[in-house]
Design a protein around this motif. Structure first.
Motif, PDB file in Angstrom:
ATOM      1  N   GLN A  16       0.834  -1.206   0.000  1.00  0.00           N
ATOM      2  CA  GLN A  16       0.000   0.000   0.000  1.00  0.00           C
ATOM      3  C   GLN A  16       0.867   1.254   0.000  1.00  0.00           C
ATOM      4  OE1 GLN A  16      -3.389  -0.258  -0.321  1.00  0.00           O
ATOM      5  NE2 GLN A  16      -3.196   1.923  -0.812  1.00  0.00           N
ATOM      6  N   TRP A  17       1.948   1.222   0.786  1.00  0.00           N
ATOM      7  CA  TRP A  17       2.880   2.363   0.806  1.00  0.00           C
ATOM      8  C   TRP A  17       3.515   2.542  -0.570  1.00  0.00           C
ATOM      9  CZ3 TRP A  17       8.051   3.038  -0.198  1.00  0.00           C
ATOM     10  CH2 TRP A  17       8.640   4.212   0.263  1.00  0.00           C
ATOM     11  N   VAL A  18       3.861   1.439  -1.212  1.00  0.00           N
ATOM     12  CA  VAL A  18       4.459   1.509  -2.547  1.00  0.00           C
ATOM     13  C   VAL A  18       3.492   2.166  -3.525  1.00  0.00           C
ATOM     14  CG1 VAL A  18       5.316   0.164  -4.496  1.00  0.00           C
ATOM     15  CG2 VAL A  18       5.962  -0.488  -2.163  1.00  0.00           C
ATOM     16  N   LEU A  19       2.226   1.763  -3.487  1.00  0.00           N
ATOM     17  CA  LEU A  19       1.239   2.333  -4.389  1.00  0.00           C
ATOM     18  C   LEU A  19       1.068   3.839  -4.144  1.00  0.00           C
ATOM     19  CD1 LEU A  19      -1.463  -0.492  -4.348  1.00  0.00           C
ATOM     20  CD2 LEU A  19       0.150   0.051  -6.194  1.00  0.00           C
ATOM     21  N   GLU A  20       1.142   4.238  -2.895  1.00  0.00           N
ATOM     22  CA  GLU A  20       1.047   5.672  -2.583  1.00  0.00           C
ATOM     23  C   GLU A  20       2.243   6.428  -3.140  1.00  0.00           C
ATOM     24  OE1 GLU A  20       0.664   5.638   1.636  1.00  0.00           O
ATOM     25  OE2 GLU A  20      -1.424   4.921   1.602  1.00  0.00           O
ATOM     26  N   GLN A  21       3.421   5.816  -3.101  1.00  0.00           N
ATOM     27  CA  GLN A  21       4.597   6.448  -3.700  1.00  0.00           C
ATOM     28  C   GLN A  21       4.430   6.601  -5.214  1.00  0.00           C
ATOM     29  OE1 GLN A  21       7.241   7.731  -1.781  1.00  0.00           O
ATOM     30  NE2 GLN A  21       5.631   7.249  -0.302  1.00  0.00           N
ATOM     31  N   ILE A  22       3.877   5.576  -5.852  1.00  0.00           N
ATOM     32  CA  ILE A  22       3.638   5.659  -7.289  1.00  0.00           C
ATOM     33  C   ILE A  22       2.704   6.824  -7.612  1.00  0.00           C
ATOM     34  CG2 ILE A  22       2.585   4.488  -9.269  1.00  0.00           C
ATOM     35  CD1 ILE A  22       5.291   3.375  -8.582  1.00  0.00           C
TER      36      ILE A  22
END
Length: 269
Positions: A16-22
């Motif tokens: 989820q954190w990765v998707l927010e970074q994207i």
């Protein structure tokens, strides 16, 4: 060609954190179309419900997953080989569900020059078995070119691909991983292009005397040891249409990744 980001360097964070970074990077102009997802980011979503939720989130963002990044080697003894094969079976089911094309694997855990013929043959047999399992589940197995593995030199890569062409094994071409052994990545690209399915992109000031002191720099930093601009030109000239995946690790690599995301704006990857 299209840009993706490899999440193996973000192991301390969840998907989820990765998707927010994207989302953030895209708002700032980074042309990211894909995520090369580390297996550890997928395992918490292995249930059908969780995978469906993840697929929905990826679809909403129009993010493709070209490859699932696993950590298998097929060379560390019979028990570990069996575990590797079972892991590939598991990752194939997950990867197929999220629309990935392939699973990333390594081949071997020591340099090819230090590999006995017996170890090579035993490992190759297990790799072939895993590749057939993946292919039967609609996935391919892609071997990353990497120093200190069996897939580290051109002659070893040629032997590997010749021995696995009927199993649909392909390569993840990582130019930076040839630098520790002073190998010209463009020479490897020229010889192995037909087998390249995916590309990694990173850059370093490599310390050949003390590897851990090597310093990551951004992908297109002209002072870096890897001429990624030349690699991309060669790929473009050959009509490559796959993904180029930015790959950096840890605290030292984070700023290099962020700078690379700026540098790739306006570049046709």
């Amino acid at each position: 060609m299209k840009w993706s980001v490899c999440t193996t360097g973000m192991k301390e964070h969840d998907v989820q954190w990765v998707l927010e970074q994207i989302d953030l990077w895209r708002r700032e102009g980074a042309p990211i179309d894909g995520l090369e997802l580390w297996e550890g980011h997928l395992e918490p979503h292995a249930s059908r419900h969780e995978l469906e939720s993840l697929v929905e989130q990826l679809g909403q963002r129009r993010i493709e997953v070209p490859v699932v990044s696993g950590y298998t080697y097929f060379s560390q003894g019979p028990a570990e080989r069996e575990k590797d094969i079972l892991r590939i079976q598991k990752l194939a089911a997950i990867g197929r569900t999220i629309g990935a094309r392939a699973i990333r694997t390594f081949f071997g855990h020591i340099p090819s020059a230090k590999t006995s013929p017996e170890l090579w043959d035993e490992s190759l047999l297990a790799l072939r078995h895993a590749a057939k399992i993946a292919y039967d589940d609609g996935m391919e197995l892609w071997v990353e070119t990497h120093y200190q593995t069996f897939a580290d030199h051109l002659d070893a890569l040629q032997e590997l691909i010749e021995a696995t062409h009927d199993c649909h094994v392909k390569l993840i071409f990582d130019p930076a991983n040839f630098n520790p052994d002073h190998i010209d990545p463009l020479q490897v690209l020229d010889a192995m292009y037909a087998s390249i399915a995916h590309v990694h992109c990173k850059n370093y000031h490599w310390n050949h005397n003390c590897w851990y002191r090597s310093q990551p720099v951004s992908a297109f930093d002209p002072t870096g040891d890897v001429n990624n601009a030349a690699v991309l030109r060669e790929l473009q000239g050959r009509g490559y249409t796959g993904y180029v995946s930015l790959e950096y690790f840890g605290r030292r690599g984070w700023s290099a990744l962020l700078r690379s995301l700026v540098e790739c704006r306006g570049r046709s990857a």
